[in-house]
Design an enzyme around this catalytic site. Structure first.
Site, PDB file in Angstrom:
ATOM      1  N   HIS A 358       0.972  -0.988  -0.067  1.00  0.00           N
ATOM      2  CA  HIS A 358      -0.111  -0.058   0.158  1.00  0.00           C
ATOM      3  C   HIS A 358       0.598   1.137  -0.039  1.00  0.00           C
ATOM      4  O   HIS A 358       0.598   2.129  -0.797  1.00  0.00           O
ATOM      5  CB  HIS A 358      -0.763   0.166   1.379  1.00  0.00           C
ATOM      6  CG  HIS A 358      -1.854  -1.046   1.297  1.00  0.00           C
ATOM      7  ND1 HIS A 358      -2.773  -1.219   2.244  1.00  0.00           N
ATOM      8  CD2 HIS A 358      -2.010  -2.116   0.548  1.00  0.00           C
ATOM      9  CE1 HIS A 358      -3.204  -2.270   2.028  1.00  0.00           C
ATOM     10  NE2 HIS A 358      -2.842  -2.979   0.900  1.00  0.00           N
ATOM     11  N   CYS A 671      -0.010  -1.658 -21.973  1.00  0.00           N
ATOM     12  CA  CYS A 671       0.060  -1.121 -20.812  1.00  0.00           C
ATOM     13  C   CYS A 671       0.829  -1.830 -19.431  1.00  0.00           C
ATOM     14  O   CYS A 671       0.619  -1.381 -18.627  1.00  0.00           O
ATOM     15  CB  CYS A 671      -1.370  -0.554 -20.272  1.00  0.00           C
ATOM     16  SG  CYS A 671      -2.394  -1.873 -19.742  1.00  0.00           S
TER      17      CYS A 671
HETATM   18  C1  PEP Z   1      -1.096  -5.980 -16.933  1.00  0.00           C
HETATM   19  O1  PEP Z   1      -1.494  -7.103 -16.341  1.00  0.00           O
HETATM   20  O2  PEP Z   1      -0.095  -5.871 -17.605  1.00  0.00           O
HETATM   21  C2  PEP Z   1      -1.698  -4.779 -16.245  1.00  0.00           C
HETATM   22  C3  PEP Z   1      -1.580  -3.737 -16.912  1.00  0.00           C
HETATM   23  O3  PEP Z   1      -2.610  -4.744 -15.041  1.00  0.00           O
HETATM   24  P1  PEP Z   1      -2.090  -5.025 -13.686  1.00  0.00           P
HETATM   25  O4  PEP Z   1      -0.535  -4.974 -13.388  1.00  0.00           O
HETATM   26  O5  PEP Z   1      -2.644  -4.124 -12.858  1.00  0.00           O
HETATM   27  O6  PEP Z   1      -2.580  -6.556 -13.506  1.00  0.00           O
END
Ligand code: PEP
Ligand code: MG
Length: 747
Positions: A358, A671
């Site tokens: 956190h 992303c």
């Molecule tokens: C991913 O899995 O690449 C993503 C962007 O989501 P998170 O890292 O939040 O699981």
């Protein structure tokens, strides 16, 4: 206590004083043996005083830090009480001490500033059980002893022959500790502890009535401070830690807590010592608590103890007064960390990872280099120690030598030059040499992250992780709270697009009071959209909040971890239903609603055709996608780096996805965290992606890389490499990038 205090204040040799102390304790506790072991510079525990064991053993009996019961106490920093010690598996028999006849054993750590300085023990012939009160009493004595030993060593600087010479009150050798990178960067400074150390002068109260009043005043001031924090909703987190604060308030007003504190003062302790005693108790209970809810509450209580201590010491404003430094803590809550936002911290080091996740969110938002999961941290550093925090490679160098320091100073200077260079590039187009535009967006999770839109020049938020809000408060945010947060995010973005990702809980993001069942493989389990679709109330509430927050403006929403078209359509239907419901209630319809899907499971890559005509965009989450592609847990340090996204199979797969999206006219972005790594990003552009979303720290380096590449010619050679069948792909792409003059590294 009074006799102990007088004894401690007497002059004379430290060892003699300790001898008198052990006699006093043994007499008072009706123990046959009382001994003090202190830690040596070689991390051994030396018997320095005893009543009951053989006198010859003093100074000659030494135990390793993991040897015997004494070693176990030193290592775990926890008290041990045993009815029949010789039968205990950790018992280590030392004939020279003559401890054969003793059965009952009680040992407590001598702690100072989170560091184990030694162990205090009592033993009895009979197999007796030591009561809670006896354990507490011994812990209190150990606390006093710690201060006396430290003061003595400081006074003589460990050199005078009559002191505890040779015994380590602190280790002065340089040492290095590894940790997990929670927020990247480099920091150099001196250690300051988050937990305050109680000054020895205040262990006992002269005037108990006045002391009790001082304590009550401090409790009152604490309540006031918590109320003030609650009232000022303008905190940088935009009210995120509110629920934590509300819990604080409830706890601060709990009469049993105040009563316990008063009891200590009535027994002769100073207010500080009494709070510290209660804090130790909370710490001990916390260490043993399994239930996540209980752990959280104990953690909150410990925070309160710390706050109260700072208030008593008049240190509440010191955080602001003391500028800079490397903050060291066992664990920290996000709200606590936020209080340091103007403290100019150079770096943060956290011993425990669990709760630090956190804090990591906040640390990243504050842009302070942070390492977590550092076993033994607080016992190995002292306030004032010089320290280098390398949160680029995950190491902290404690008390570094001059040459190491010099090399880091050079690295830091280079890093700040680079940062300046990146800032200067803020308004330059993100375009390859041959004019191909590469859109760079930001990954965010808190409103604070949004500030980076301006500093980096990112075109928008390509991933807003809404679950951070849920995690920060360890609870389910109310509708109005969620609306408030999303509105602030939208307002801060000031017209730049934001792709809101609906709650992605489960896996590594567990809500303690929601997902109680332990799963064998949480990453593959009931998480993300699976969890959201099964928790309709929670999911609908979030969709409703997003629609309301849009206030008639544009809204983009995407769903995480979708595996089948059915899941996507179900989630989409719910969103559309919520739009109609909100409109029916008189709220404005979003001017433009874009609904997208995250591609995080390989299966979905082969279902894009089925969903294309009802999908506005796709966002590829490579963190999860690669963990499923390679069957390698992203949370396990042993395997997470074993397989490389910059490899033929992964790039061929991603190339297929890019081509499919292109053929279906589906706008696609990427992303995962890898998008912020120049070589990884180069490959992603190479296989055909044009929109990348990344952590703020990635934008500068990636823009520089993008602006240095002649894409068409690079891509041709890149595909030749991809179609070949041997060799290390990463090395080959690296060589190719160099050949093409692409700027990948910082130097
Ligand atoms: C991913 O899995 O690449 C993503 C962007 O989501 P998170 O890292 O939040 O699981
Ligand atoms: Mg993911």
């Amino acid at each position: 206590m009074n006799r102990l205090r007088r004894m401690m204040a007497e002059s004379g040799e430290a060892r003699e004083r300790l001898e008198r102390v052990v006699q006093l304790i043994a007499g008072n506790m009706v123990a046959d043996v009382c001994s003090i072991y202190l830690r040596t510079p070689d991390d051994e525990l030396e018997l320095v005083a005893t009543e009951g064991l053989r006198a010859e053993a003093v100074s000659s009996t030494r135990m390793k830090m993991d040897e015997g019961l004494v070693g176990q106490i030193a290592q775990t920093a926890e008290s041990i009480s045993i009815q029949d010690a010789p039968r205990h598996p950790a018992f280590s028999y030392r004939p020279e001490t003559g401890e054969d006849p003793y059965h009952a054993f009680l040992g407590v750590p001598i702690l100072r500033g989170g560091r184990v300085m030694g162990v205090l023990t009592v033993q009895n012939r009979t197999e007796r059980v030591y009561g809670e009160e006896e354990i507490e009493a011994l812990e209190t004595i150990a606390m006093v002893l710690a201060e006396v030993v430290a003061a003595d060593a400081a006074a003589t600087n460990g050199a005078a022959p009559n002191a505890l010479s040779g015994l380590a009150v602190r280790a002065d050798r340089p040492t290095s500790l590894r940790g997990r990178i929670l927020s990247d960067g480099l920091g150099l400074g001196t250690v300051r502890f988050h937990d305050p150390v109680v000054p020895p002068a205040k262990f006992f109260a002269e005037d108990q009535v006045a002391e009790e009043q001082r304590l009550l005043d401090a409790i009152e001031a604490l309540k006031q401070a918590v109320d003030n924090m609650l009232a000022s909703d303008s905190s940088a987190l935009g009210g995120d830690p509110r629920e934590v604060m509300e819990t604080y308030r409830l706890l601060a007003e709990d009469p049993s807590w105040a009563e316990k504190l008063q009891e200590g003062v009535r027994n002769g302790l100073s207010a500080e010592a009494s709070v510290d005693r209660v804090r130790r108790e909370h710490r001990a209970r916390l260490e043993n608590a399994r239930d996540p809810y209980l752990r959280d509450r104990l953690h909150d209580l410990e925070d309160l103890d710390n706050r109260l201590l700072r208030l008593l010491g008049g240190e509440e404003s010191d955080k602001d007064a003391e500028i800079g430094g490397v903050l060291v803590a066992r664990r920290m809550g996000p709200a606590e960390l936020l209080e340091y936002r103007d403290a100019g911290l150079q770096a943060i080091l956290l011993e425990e990872t669990a709760a630090s996740s956190h804090a990591a969110i906040v640390a990243r938002a504050l842009g302070v280099p942070t390492l977590g999961g550092m076993d033994g941290l607080t016992t190995m550093v002292e306030a004032g120690d010089p320290i280098i925090v390398d949160a680029e490679t995950g190491v902290a160098h404690v008390r570094p030598d001059r040459s190491l320091r010099a090399s880091y100073e050079t690295r830091m200077a280079l890093r700040s030059e680079r940062q300046a260079e990146y800032r200067a590039m803020r308004d330059l187009p993100s375009e390859t040499k041959d004019g191909v535009e590469i859109t760079l967006m930001l990954n965010a999770g808190l409103r604070l992250d949004l500030d980076h839109l301006d500093t980096t020049g990112a075109t928008g938020v390509g991933l807003f992780r809404t679950e951070f809000r849920f995690l920060v408060s360890d609870g389910l945010p109310r509708l109005d709270e969620q609306i408030g947060l999303y509105q602030r995010v939208i307002d801060t973005a000031a017209g730049r697009p934001i792709l809101f990702r609906t709650v992605d809980l489960g896996g590594d993001k567990v809500l303690p009071n929601l997902n109680r069942e332990r799963e064998e493989n949480p990453a593959l389990g009931w998480r993300s959209i699976r969890f959201a679709l099964d928790s309709r109330g929670l999911f609908r509430r979030q969709l409703r909040a997003l629609i309301r927050a849009a206030r008639g403006g544009p809204l983009s929403v995407m769903f995480p971890m979708v595996t089948t078209p059915r899941e996507y359509f179900d989630a989409r239907d719910l969103l559309l239903e919520e739009v109609e419901w909100s409109v029916g209630k008189g709220f404005a319809r979003p001017s433009e609603l874009k609904i997208g899907v995250m591609l995080e499971t390989p299966a979905l890559a082969y279902s894009l055709e089925e969903i294309a005509d009802q999908t506005d965009f796709v966002s590829i989450g490579t963190n999860d996608l690669m963990q499923f592609f390679f069957a390698a847990d992203r949370m396990s340090p042993r395997v997470s780096h074993r397989y490389d996204m910059v490899s033929r199979p992964a790039m061929r797969f991603l190339n297929t996805v890019a081509e499919t999206c292109d053929r279906l006219n589906l706008p696609v972005s990427i992303c995962g965290e890898a998008t912020g790594e120049p070589l990884d990003a180069l490959c992603l552009i190479g296989v055909g992606f044009r929109r990348l979303s990344m952590p703020a720290s990635g934008i500068g380096p990636i823009k520089r890389m993008v602006r240095s590449v002649e894409l068409e010619t690079f891509q041709k050679d890149f595909f030749d490499l991809l179609n070949r069948s041997n060799g290390s792909f990463r090395k080959e792409v690296l060589a190719l990038a160099q050949q093409h003059g692409v700027q990948l590294t910082d130097s």
